[in-house]
Enzyme design. Structure first.
Site, PDB file in Angstrom:
ATOM      1  N   ASP A  66       0.830  -1.201   0.000  1.00 59.89           N
ATOM      2  CA  ASP A  66       0.000   0.000   0.000  1.00 59.89           C
ATOM      3  C   ASP A  66       0.868   1.255   0.000  1.00 59.89           C
ATOM      4  OD1 ASP A  66      -2.459   1.505   0.360  1.00 59.89           O
ATOM      5  OD2 ASP A  66      -1.856   1.778   2.443  1.00 59.89           O
ATOM      6  N   ASP A  96       2.032   3.888  -3.338  1.00 60.89           N
ATOM      7  CA  ASP A  96       1.719   5.321  -3.339  1.00 60.89           C
ATOM      8  C   ASP A  96       2.990   6.150  -3.504  1.00 60.89           C
ATOM      9  OD1 ASP A  96      -1.042   4.896  -2.936  1.00 60.89           O
ATOM     10  OD2 ASP A  96      -1.178   6.628  -1.621  1.00 60.89           O
TER      11      ASP A  96
HETATM   12  C1  LIG Z   1      -8.866   3.008   1.074  1.00 58.92           C
HETATM   13  C2  LIG Z   1      -7.882   2.031   1.649  1.00 58.92           C
HETATM   14  C3  LIG Z   1      -8.600   0.996   2.484  1.00 58.92           C
HETATM   15  C4  LIG Z   1      -7.012   1.392   0.585  1.00 58.92           C
HETATM   16  C5  LIG Z   1      -6.004   0.420   1.169  1.00 58.92           C
HETATM   17  O1  LIG Z   1      -5.412   0.672   2.228  1.00 58.92           O
HETATM   18  O2  LIG Z   1      -5.775  -0.623   0.538  1.00 58.92           O
HETATM   19  C6  LIG Z   1      -6.260   2.364  -0.323  1.00 58.92           C
HETATM   20  O3  LIG Z   1      -5.248   3.042   0.362  1.00 58.92           O
HETATM   21  C7  LIG Z   1      -5.671   1.630  -1.492  1.00 58.92           C
HETATM   22  O4  LIG Z   1      -4.426   1.538  -1.577  1.00 58.92           O
HETATM   23  O5  LIG Z   1      -6.413   1.126  -2.323  1.00 58.92           O
END
Ligand SMILES: CC(C)[C@H](C(=O)O)[C@@H](O)C(=O)O
Ligand SMILES: CC(C)[C@H](C(=O)O)[C@@H](O)C(=O)O
Lengths: 327, 327
Positions: A224, A228
């Protein structure tokens, strides 16, 4: 054959980028889709008391594939059950820099293969005493082997030479130790080349030397965060698609959220969702159509038009039309 | 007054950068130190069967302050108990870009205030069934309030206007929910300005807009990952100092590790450790001497000499001598 596709635009810019992706899919020759739209997200919650209505869950659980946009505050209540509905254990997140797009690191070509079912996402939490809370992080050998198999397959099938196993096994010795052991066992059984990296050190190295990495196999939260971060390397979340896969079904969604700051203005970048639709085409077996869509997006990224997040002043509709025109 | 300082060079470049920092401290006027060196790390483990001998632990637990270098494979067995030995609950990690050093993001001026006692670092792990492992992540209201108090104080005392609370409370609802609630309560009680951010989104935003952030208050693992990421923004780990504080004692260490690839060559960048020594001076009440050391390091970073990690060809000794000369 008609493919039965569930479409869940959700909140905010989801309402803009999902129709854009549908427009692109409808412009393809030789692929016959039937789209059915379902509700989910903050507005649905306000109207019905549920962020993810049972019928949306059931639809995703039985469709050939689901295309999802974004949800606002209720995102976790929507996306986590949907990932489960389609029985997906792998969250595949490519992060590439594209010619024509200003990227902090133009050499970036990464694919995160994120374990999608366990880790801190287990949901086992409680306040065990006044002011004392706990969460049980779960890591199983089976799920770790399964994601490793997937990751090594992906690397092989897509021509990535570098496979890195992300973990924090120096601190989470038993759980990430199990993850690392399982991934290494799979790599060794195949005689594959791979490396492992502590997730903290990897965060830095991805910034400094992204060109040294290819496929990154990661536990749920590490995947995650690192994916990002990779969005930051290539010019933002507007470009990152994702596929939640593992079973016959699948859930395809941009990595970005509902972006309330720009929602309703018609200026959201549709590329992440269109590229997610391309991943859906691949998953459904339309490899050529997928490649066409990707080429069209790359053409538009290279030559414009661009939405404001990429420094342009085009609308979602302009970019979508330009993609369709290139098909 | 003589300050009783425990010195633990550890492994690899720790053996080079800690003596460099001691050399700088010894060159200061008006500060009287007594340094006593203790062993820890991989070599100690090989020789004695223990990575952190009891006497090193006890020495750190009773000294005015401890200056630590790095440890290799055994790092977690050394550094985590040492952090506990000095009773530190706050791990303070400034990450600044310096004029003269090539940085991916020259506008970066961040300070991570990392909770240093709980989260996934609880050490409560087991294989509960064949192939099924669990870790219990612990978050308490007390520890969360304590780190928030520290973080808001730090921001105020050091002139940072932006305070951000990092968390993943949308998934870890109970545990990070408790962390976020406690931090918000502290901020509100003080009428402070602050924001919160999901750690995944924050990883991207720190890359894209570091200038919008100042002090980041973070749970243990989030602080670990985000501070390494920030090292990538400012030119690498060779520049990041840290202070483990909270009690009268303190443990001061570069964020980097033992760097076996360059160890023994005399080319390690001593700046992170010298800056950690400056944080130690601050902690011991020698604010002026701390400022002098920081100025000297900044001067050398601006005008050279630079070690190879910063693109130069100077040795550790050259850089150390240049810092001393500027005092
Ligand atoms: C919204 C959230 C639950 C989700 C996650 O943590 O997986 C988002 O950050 C993602 O990466 O799709
Ligand atoms: C060595 C390891 C246990 C440590 C940590 O995770 O805290 C390191 O990464 C750090 O940041 O000092």
């Amino acid at each position: 054959m008609t493919e039965d596709i569930v479409v869940v635009p959700g909140d905010g810019i989801g309402q803009e980028v999902v129709p854009a992706a549908v427009e692109v899919l409808e412009a393809l020759d030789g692929v016959d889709f039937e789209f059915t739209e379902y509700d989910a997200g903050d507005e649905t919650l306000a109207e019905t008391g549920e962020a993810l209505p049972e019928e949306t869950y059931e639809a995703a659980a039985s469709a050939d594939a689901t295309l999802f946009g974004a949800a606002g505050e209720s995102a976790a209540d929507v996306i986590l059950p949907l990932r489960e509905a389609v029985d997906s254990f792998a969250n595949v997140r490519p992060a590439r820099a594209y010619p024509g797009v200003d990227a902090l690191r133009p050499e970036t070509d990464l694919v995160f293969v994120r374990e999608n079912t366990e880790g801190v996402y287990s949901g086992i939490e409680s306040e065990i005493a006044d002011g004392v809370t706990t969460l049980t992080r779960v890591v199983t050998e089976d799920a770790s082997r399964r994601i490793a198999e997937f990751g090594f397959d992906y690397a092989e099938q897509n021509g990535y030479e570098d496979v890195t196993i992300a973990h924090k096994a120096n601190v989470m010795r038993v759980t990430d130790g199990a993850f690392l052991d399982a991934c290494e066992a799979v790599g060794d059984e195949r005689g594959a080349d791979y490396d492992d990296a502590l997730m903290d050190a990897l965060a830095m190295h991805l910034l400094l030397r992204p060109e040294e990495y290819g496929v990154v196999i990661a536990p749920n939260l590490a995947g995650d965060v690192l994916s990002d971060l990779a969005a930051g390397l290539v010019g933002g979340l507007g470009l990152l698609p994702s596929a939640n896969v593992g079973s016959e079904r699948g859930l395809f969604e941009p990595v970005h959220g509902s972006a309330p700051d720009i929602a309703g203005q018609g200026i959201a970048n549709p590329c992440a969702t269109v590229l997610s639709a391309a991943m859906m085409l691949d998953h459904l077996g339309y490899g050529e159509a997928a490649a066409d869509v990707r080429d069209a997006v790359e053409g538009v990224l290279a030559e414009g038009p661009h939405t404001p997040d990429l420094g342009g002043d085009a609308s979602t509709e302009d970019v979508t039309a330009a993609i369709v025109e290139r098909l």
